[in-house]
Design an enzyme around this catalytic site. Sequence first.
Site, PDB file in Angstrom:
ATOM      1  N   GLU A 168       0.845  -1.200   0.000  1.00 51.79           N
ATOM      2  CA  GLU A 168       0.000   0.000   0.000  1.00 51.79           C
ATOM      3  C   GLU A 168       0.880   1.249   0.000  1.00 51.79           C
ATOM      4  O   GLU A 168       1.854   1.318   0.723  1.00 51.79           O
ATOM      5  CB  GLU A 168      -0.877  -0.024   1.261  1.00 51.79           C
ATOM      6  CG  GLU A 168      -1.831   1.133   1.362  1.00 51.79           C
ATOM      7  CD  GLU A 168      -2.671   1.301   0.107  1.00 51.79           C
ATOM      8  OE1 GLU A 168      -3.445   0.397  -0.219  1.00 51.79           O
ATOM      9  OE2 GLU A 168      -2.535   2.348  -0.561  1.00 51.79           O
ATOM     10  N   LEU A 170      -0.688   4.509   0.103  1.00 53.02           N
ATOM     11  CA  LEU A 170      -1.472   5.698   0.450  1.00 53.02           C
ATOM     12  C   LEU A 170      -0.748   6.545   1.487  1.00 53.02           C
ATOM     13  O   LEU A 170       0.062   6.049   2.270  1.00 53.02           O
ATOM     14  CB  LEU A 170      -2.866   5.304   0.958  1.00 53.02           C
ATOM     15  CG  LEU A 170      -3.024   4.448   2.228  1.00 53.02           C
ATOM     16  CD1 LEU A 170      -2.775   5.218   3.499  1.00 53.02           C
ATOM     17  CD2 LEU A 170      -4.414   3.853   2.264  1.00 53.02           C
ATOM     18  N   ARG A 171      -1.052   7.847   1.440  1.00 56.03           N
ATOM     19  CA  ARG A 171      -0.477   8.764   2.433  1.00 56.03           C
ATOM     20  C   ARG A 171      -1.568   9.131   3.417  1.00 56.03           C
ATOM     21  O   ARG A 171      -2.680   9.475   3.000  1.00 56.03           O
ATOM     22  CB  ARG A 171       0.004  10.063   1.753  1.00 56.03           C
ATOM     23  CG  ARG A 171       1.110   9.881   0.758  1.00 56.03           C
ATOM     24  CD  ARG A 171       1.205  11.089  -0.148  1.00 56.03           C
ATOM     25  NE  ARG A 171      -0.012  11.272  -0.933  1.00 56.03           N
ATOM     26  CZ  ARG A 171      -0.248  12.311  -1.735  1.00 56.03           C
ATOM     27  NH1 ARG A 171       0.636  13.283  -1.855  1.00 56.03           N
ATOM     28  NH2 ARG A 171      -1.384  12.415  -2.423  1.00 56.03           N
ATOM     29  N   ALA A 281      12.823  21.121   3.591  1.00 59.97           N
ATOM     30  CA  ALA A 281      13.630  20.948   4.808  1.00 59.97           C
ATOM     31  C   ALA A 281      12.751  21.199   6.028  1.00 59.97           C
ATOM     32  O   ALA A 281      11.796  21.966   5.969  1.00 59.97           O
ATOM     33  CB  ALA A 281      14.802  21.924   4.790  1.00 59.97           C
ATOM     34  N   GLY A 286       8.878  11.462  10.348  1.00 57.41           N
ATOM     35  CA  GLY A 286       8.352  10.625  11.425  1.00 57.41           C
ATOM     36  C   GLY A 286       7.162   9.863  10.901  1.00 57.41           C
ATOM     37  O   GLY A 286       7.087   9.554   9.711  1.00 57.41           O
ATOM     38  N   CYS A 289       5.226   5.047   9.279  1.00 55.44           N
ATOM     39  CA  CYS A 289       5.820   4.227   8.203  1.00 55.44           C
ATOM     40  C   CYS A 289       7.320   4.439   7.992  1.00 55.44           C
ATOM     41  O   CYS A 289       8.084   3.477   8.055  1.00 55.44           O
ATOM     42  CB  CYS A 289       5.078   4.482   6.898  1.00 55.44           C
ATOM     43  SG  CYS A 289       3.408   3.822   6.945  1.00 55.44           S
ATOM     44  N   ARG A 356       1.943   8.598  15.792  1.00 54.80           N
ATOM     45  CA  ARG A 356       3.013   7.599  15.925  1.00 54.80           C
ATOM     46  C   ARG A 356       4.355   8.165  15.443  1.00 54.80           C
ATOM     47  O   ARG A 356       4.465   8.657  14.332  1.00 54.80           O
ATOM     48  CB  ARG A 356       2.648   6.328  15.129  1.00 54.80           C
ATOM     49  CG  ARG A 356       1.552   5.531  15.793  1.00 54.80           C
ATOM     50  CD  ARG A 356       1.159   4.321  14.972  1.00 54.80           C
ATOM     51  NE  ARG A 356       0.338   4.659  13.823  1.00 54.80           N
ATOM     52  CZ  ARG A 356      -0.236   3.753  13.033  1.00 54.80           C
ATOM     53  NH1 ARG A 356      -0.046   2.466  13.245  1.00 54.80           N
ATOM     54  NH2 ARG A 356      -0.979   4.125  12.007  1.00 54.80           N
TER      55      ARG A 356
HETATM   56  N1  LIG Z   1      -0.606   4.070   7.915  1.00 56.66           N
HETATM   57  C1  LIG Z   1      -0.092   4.252   6.702  1.00 56.66           C
HETATM   58  O1  LIG Z   1      -0.007   5.366   6.195  1.00 56.66           O
HETATM   59  C2  LIG Z   1       0.388   3.070   5.913  1.00 56.66           C
HETATM   60  C3  LIG Z   1       0.683   3.234   4.548  1.00 56.66           C
HETATM   61  C4  LIG Z   1       1.117   2.129   3.829  1.00 56.66           C
HETATM   62  C5  LIG Z   1       1.272   0.905   4.447  1.00 56.66           C
HETATM   63  N2  LIG Z   1       1.005   0.776   5.778  1.00 56.66           N
HETATM   64  C6  LIG Z   1       1.141  -0.530   6.401  1.00 56.66           C
HETATM   65  O2  LIG Z   1      -0.155  -1.100   6.550  1.00 56.66           O
HETATM   66  C7  LIG Z   1      -0.234  -1.873   7.760  1.00 56.66           C
HETATM   67  C8  LIG Z   1      -1.358  -1.347   8.624  1.00 56.66           C
HETATM   68  O3  LIG Z   1      -1.030  -0.049   9.030  1.00 56.66           O
HETATM   69  P1  LIG Z   1      -2.083   0.899   9.763  1.00 56.66           P
HETATM   70  O4  LIG Z   1      -1.443   2.212   9.926  1.00 56.66           O
HETATM   71  O5  LIG Z   1      -3.381   0.806   9.051  1.00 56.66           O
HETATM   72  O6  LIG Z   1      -2.206   0.137  11.172  1.00 56.66           O
HETATM   73  P2  LIG Z   1      -3.146   0.471  12.399  1.00 56.66           P
HETATM   74  O7  LIG Z   1      -2.364   0.191  13.608  1.00 56.66           O
HETATM   75  O8  LIG Z   1      -3.777   1.804  12.212  1.00 56.66           O
HETATM   76  O9  LIG Z   1      -4.333  -0.606  12.270  1.00 56.66           O
HETATM   77  C9  LIG Z   1      -4.175  -1.968  12.483  1.00 56.66           C
HETATM   78  C10 LIG Z   1      -5.547  -2.545  12.825  1.00 56.66           C
HETATM   79  O10 LIG Z   1      -5.436  -3.971  12.890  1.00 56.66           O
HETATM   80  C11 LIG Z   1      -6.235  -4.434  13.967  1.00 56.66           C
HETATM   81  N3  LIG Z   1      -5.781  -5.769  14.362  1.00 56.66           N
HETATM   82  C12 LIG Z   1      -4.641  -6.138  14.989  1.00 56.66           C
HETATM   83  N4  LIG Z   1      -4.612  -7.471  15.169  1.00 56.66           N
HETATM   84  C13 LIG Z   1      -5.745  -7.970  14.617  1.00 56.66           C
HETATM   85  C14 LIG Z   1      -6.296  -9.271  14.494  1.00 56.66           C
HETATM   86  N5  LIG Z   1      -5.647 -10.340  14.945  1.00 56.66           N
HETATM   87  N6  LIG Z   1      -7.485  -9.405  13.880  1.00 56.66           N
HETATM   88  C15 LIG Z   1      -8.162  -8.335  13.416  1.00 56.66           C
HETATM   89  N7  LIG Z   1      -7.683  -7.075  13.506  1.00 56.66           N
HETATM   90  C16 LIG Z   1      -6.497  -6.895  14.109  1.00 56.66           C
HETATM   91  C17 LIG Z   1      -6.066  -3.371  15.035  1.00 56.66           C
HETATM   92  O11 LIG Z   1      -7.101  -3.419  15.994  1.00 56.66           O
HETATM   93  C18 LIG Z   1      -6.084  -2.103  14.186  1.00 56.66           C
HETATM   94  O12 LIG Z   1      -7.410  -1.622  14.027  1.00 56.66           O
HETATM   95  C19 LIG Z   1       1.151  -1.776   8.403  1.00 56.66           C
HETATM   96  O13 LIG Z   1       1.908  -2.876   8.011  1.00 56.66           O
HETATM   97  C20 LIG Z   1       1.719  -0.511   7.802  1.00 56.66           C
HETATM   98  O14 LIG Z   1       3.112  -0.520   7.752  1.00 56.66           O
HETATM   99  C21 LIG Z   1       0.550   1.833   6.521  1.00 56.66           C
END
Ligand SMILES: NC(=O)c1ccc[n+]([C@@H]2O[C@H](COP(=O)([O-])OP(=O)(O)OC[C@H]3O[C@@H](n4cnc5c(N)ncnc54)[C@H](O)[C@@H]3O)[C@@H](O)[C@H]2O)c1
Length: 459
Positions: A168, A170-171, A281, A286, A289, A356
Amino acid sequence: MRVCVIGTGYVGLVTGVCLSHIGHEVICVDNNEEKVKLMQSGQSPIYEPGLSELMKSSAESGRLHFTSDLAKGVNHGEILFIAVGTPPLPTGESDTRYVEAVARGIGSHLNGGYKVIVNKSTVPIGSGDWVRMIVLEGLAERQKTLVTAGGTTSGELEANFDVVSNPEFLREGSAVYDTFNPDRIVLGGNSEKAIAMMQQLYQPLVDRVVAEDKSLPPVPVVVTDLSSAEMIKYAANSFLATKISFINEVANICDRVGADVTQVAKGIGLDSRIGSKFLQAGLGWGGSCFPKDVSALIHTADDYGYNAELLKSAVSVNKRQRQMMLEKLQQELKILKGKTVGLLGLTFKPDTDDMRDAPALDLIEQLNRLGAKVKAYDPIVSQSGLSHGLSGVIIETDAEMLADGCDALVLVTDWKEFLKLDYGKMAKLMTNKTLIDGRNFLDRKAVEEAGFRYVGIGR
Ligand SMILES: NC(=O)c1ccc[n+]([C@@H]2O[C@H](COP(=O)([O-])OP(=O)(O)OC[C@H]3O[C@@H](n4cnc5c(N)ncnc54)[C@H](O)[C@@H]3O)[C@@H](O)[C@H]2O)c1
């Protein structure tokens, strides 16, 4: 198509809502019951522009449902997205325990129909095969239970699934827009059937059916092997983080020689080989990701006997950059003990509620350590009462209350509304009229005319 998205954070919820908007039947699963109840009542647990409205219309269409029952989701979906968090461990590698729990859970609920299991979470290289192994273990455990209970024969539960990596990009802050207007879609896997199903799933996005500019050519789809798809995600984030560290390093040299980094960034960004994005700059990168993905790639390189020196430098330049904000405050105020510092913005970037690994957290901690009082105003954190978990900082409800009695203001997050604040009025409320613009975001002249001493980064 029938889709199940497991994990409804920034990625999972946006993915589920957007897929249902383009016509798919989506069940979103989360093991956080409170979150599920909130979503079932039509509310979004996160702030993301446009998401609540889309969530409402998708729910009304009857194509979007929320549950904490994984079995129900697995039963429903022909495509199962794993979108749970992969936070960093203290060692820098990513914590894959949530992915593991979900993969095992999927295995234990497979019902014989063909499924595509999609790694949407950012997972270490090699995780595609690892997820397959865990799903098979889950399946075998269920098989054992059934056989012991005398309910089935060993041949009945077949491993009828393939794993695909679909990173993914997305930003946060523009997640819905990015989902509907992607630069590319990456699909990694070795099953033609699974890749074809993924292409069918994304066809409306590829054809720009809901894109802002429908006249653009179709979205490029990169079809590759599992490991390359996983690496694409890490390489993309590592490149962007390195680009920011690069311009921050240039800014620090500009500060010393009297050049203006905003002009330098403009001058180099116009070179089409360089591009103007990620050349602002500031006080460092942070968020949820960049820090964890760069650390994870460094860790993977180490595991395979390679010292990723460039990436390690990008990280240390970033650490140094965060420290620099404190040095600028010390230069301006000298002793920080007993001084009051106001932070304009807390989130790691605008238009999100995500805290985060936000640079503000480091700054609050360091200012507290040096005896300063810290106040903050953030358009989302202040308004939504999401300040829980933040310690050592007084959250003010508007920018003028923030300015009242401060010795310095630090602009931490470039929220658009900060461009329109009444800096003249704020300056009058300050004990000492210093403003450090940690994002080079404000109009220097206007802020100086309002009565502030303006300090930027590398200018
Ligand atoms: N946040 C971003 O901008 C972004 C962008 C690209 C990729 N990612 C990647 O996507 C992934 C998710 O990131 P996020 O920011 O959405 O995470 P997040 O922490 O916001 O959400 C994770 C969700 O998973 C749920 N969860 C955890 N264990 C579970 C289980 N066993 N069953 C069901 N649900 C469960 C949690 O309750 C939570 O709602 C990560 O690997 C991250 O690196 C994030």
